[in-house]
Design a protein around this motif. Structure first.
Motif, short mmCIF file in Angstrom:
data_model
loop_
_atom_site.label_atom_id
_atom_site.label_comp_id
_atom_site.label_asym_id
_atom_site.label_seq_id
_atom_site.Cartn_x
_atom_site.Cartn_y
_atom_site.Cartn_z
N LYS A 180 0.83 -1.22 0.00
CA LYS A 180 0.00 0.00 0.00
C LYS A 180 0.86 1.26 0.00
O LYS A 180 0.44 2.30 -0.52
CB LYS A 180 -0.95 -0.01 1.20
N ASP A 181 2.06 1.18 0.59
CA ASP A 181 2.97 2.33 0.53
C ASP A 181 3.47 2.53 -0.90
O ASP A 181 3.62 3.66 -1.36
CB ASP A 181 4.17 2.09 1.47
N ILE A 182 3.74 1.42 -1.59
CA ILE A 182 4.18 1.49 -2.98
C ILE A 182 3.08 2.09 -3.85
O ILE A 182 3.32 2.98 -4.67
CB ILE A 182 4.58 0.08 -3.49
N ALA A 183 1.85 1.62 -3.64
CA ALA A 183 0.71 2.14 -4.40
C ALA A 183 0.50 3.62 -4.13
O ALA A 183 0.16 4.39 -5.05
CB ALA A 183 -0.56 1.35 -4.03
N CYS A 184 0.70 4.02 -2.89
CA CYS A 184 0.55 5.42 -2.49
C CYS A 184 1.56 6.30 -3.22
O CYS A 184 1.23 7.39 -3.70
CB CYS A 184 0.71 5.51 -0.98
N ALA A 185 2.81 5.82 -3.30
CA ALA A 185 3.84 6.57 -4.04
C ALA A 185 3.46 6.68 -5.51
O ALA A 185 3.52 7.76 -6.11
CB ALA A 185 5.19 5.87 -3.89
N ARG A 186 3.04 5.57 -6.10
CA ARG A 186 2.65 5.54 -7.52
C ARG A 186 1.50 6.51 -7.80
O ARG A 186 1.50 7.21 -8.80
CB ARG A 186 2.18 4.14 -7.89
N ALA A 187 0.51 6.50 -6.90
CA ALA A 187 -0.69 7.34 -7.10
C ALA A 187 -0.33 8.82 -7.19
O ALA A 187 -1.01 9.59 -7.86
CB ALA A 187 -1.68 7.11 -5.95
N ALA A 188 0.76 9.20 -6.50
CA ALA A 188 1.15 10.61 -6.47
C ALA A 188 2.26 10.92 -7.48
O ALA A 188 2.68 12.08 -7.60
CB ALA A 188 1.60 10.99 -5.06
N GLY A 189 2.75 9.91 -8.17
CA GLY A 189 3.86 10.13 -9.09
C GLY A 189 5.19 10.31 -8.39
O GLY A 189 6.10 10.97 -8.90
N PHE A 190 5.31 9.73 -7.19
CA PHE A 190 6.54 9.84 -6.40
C PHE A 190 7.36 8.55 -6.53
O PHE A 190 6.91 7.57 -7.11
CB PHE A 190 6.21 10.10 -4.93
N VAL A 191 8.54 8.56 -5.93
CA VAL A 191 9.45 7.42 -5.98
C VAL A 191 9.10 6.45 -4.84
O VAL A 191 9.03 6.86 -3.67
CB VAL A 191 10.92 7.88 -5.83
N ALA A 192 8.86 5.19 -5.17
CA ALA A 192 8.49 4.19 -4.17
C ALA A 192 9.74 3.48 -3.64
O ALA A 192 10.47 2.85 -4.39
CB ALA A 192 7.54 3.16 -4.77
#
Ligand SMILES: [Mg+2]
Length: 235
Positions: A180-192
């Protein structure tokens, strides 16, 4: 130089520290005290979920209406019990965290914030108990949104507000221990940046294709070199 600043957004449980499940115990006690319901919470999915999403699961299991009043009541009980539970449970700051936070904090081009499913008061209690609260300038918390994927832009906006500069998506690192942390980064266009110090193994996290994947953050120089490049490691 200012435009090149990097923003590091840390998850708490399983990433910075382990609380010996103090949070789960405090929620269980809060539910019992405020709603008269005994539940071992074994049916609840905790990892990576926001406190708001966890509360909704708990309420759903017992037909408690999801109202602002009921949520406030549960979290009030939770915070009260969390303060008592933290010193009684065997938790710890995870390996290398203090060294990494010190190294990042010492650099003028790095900004430290939180991006967590904890409500802010719970985050403050946990991090203060383990002596790492003061490293973080600001955060995005469960108080801001029930959906973790909405918290990236909130944290980014707070960083922009405080520093008066913008941060490119490639310069914003979301560090966490669950898919879910990875998905959260992806959703914002950030680095996971995934770390296998919580409930997921390196292999399980790799399946979600994070940009960076560490078994732990124990190797400060190695982590700094991978995230900031060789210049970062030398500084
Ligand atoms: Mg976590």
């Amino acid at each position: 130089m200012a435009a090149g600043k990097k923003l590091f957004l840390f998850d708490i449980d399983g990433t910075l520290l382990l609380t010996g499940r103090a949070g789960e115990h405090a929620l269980r006690l809060g539910l019992k005290e405020r709603f008269g319901i005994e539940d071992d919470l074994s049916g609840i999915s905790f990892a990576g979920s926001t406190d708001g999403a966890i509360a909704r699961q708990m309420f759903g299991a017992h037909d408690i209406p999801v109202t602002p009043e009921n949520l406030a009541d549960l979290f009030d009980g939770y915070v009260h019990h969390l303060a008592h539970e933290l010193p009684q449970r065997e938790g710890r700051v995870l390996p290398g965290i203090v060294e990494l936070l010190d190294a990042l904090h010492a650099r003028e081009d790095c900004v430290l914030g939180l991006l967590t499913g904890n409500i802010e008061k719970g985050a403050e209690l946990k991090l203060s108990h383990y002596g790492v609260w003061d490293y973080f300038e600001f955060g995005a918390f469960a108080d801001d949104h029930v959906d973790r994927n909405q918290l990236g832009p909130v944290a980014h906006a707070r960083a922009v507000e405080r520093h008066g500069i913008t941060f490119e998506g490639r310069d914003v690192y979301v560090l966490g221990d669950t898919p879910k942390d990875i998905a959260c980064a992806r959703a914002a266009g950030f680095v996971a940046v995934a770390i296998a110090t919580g409930g997921y193994t390196v292999g399980e996290l790799a399946a979600h294709e994070p940009d960076h994947l560490f078994e732990s953050l124990a190797d400060t120089r190695g982590v700094m070199a991978e995230l900031l490049g060789e210049a970062g490691a030398a500084a």
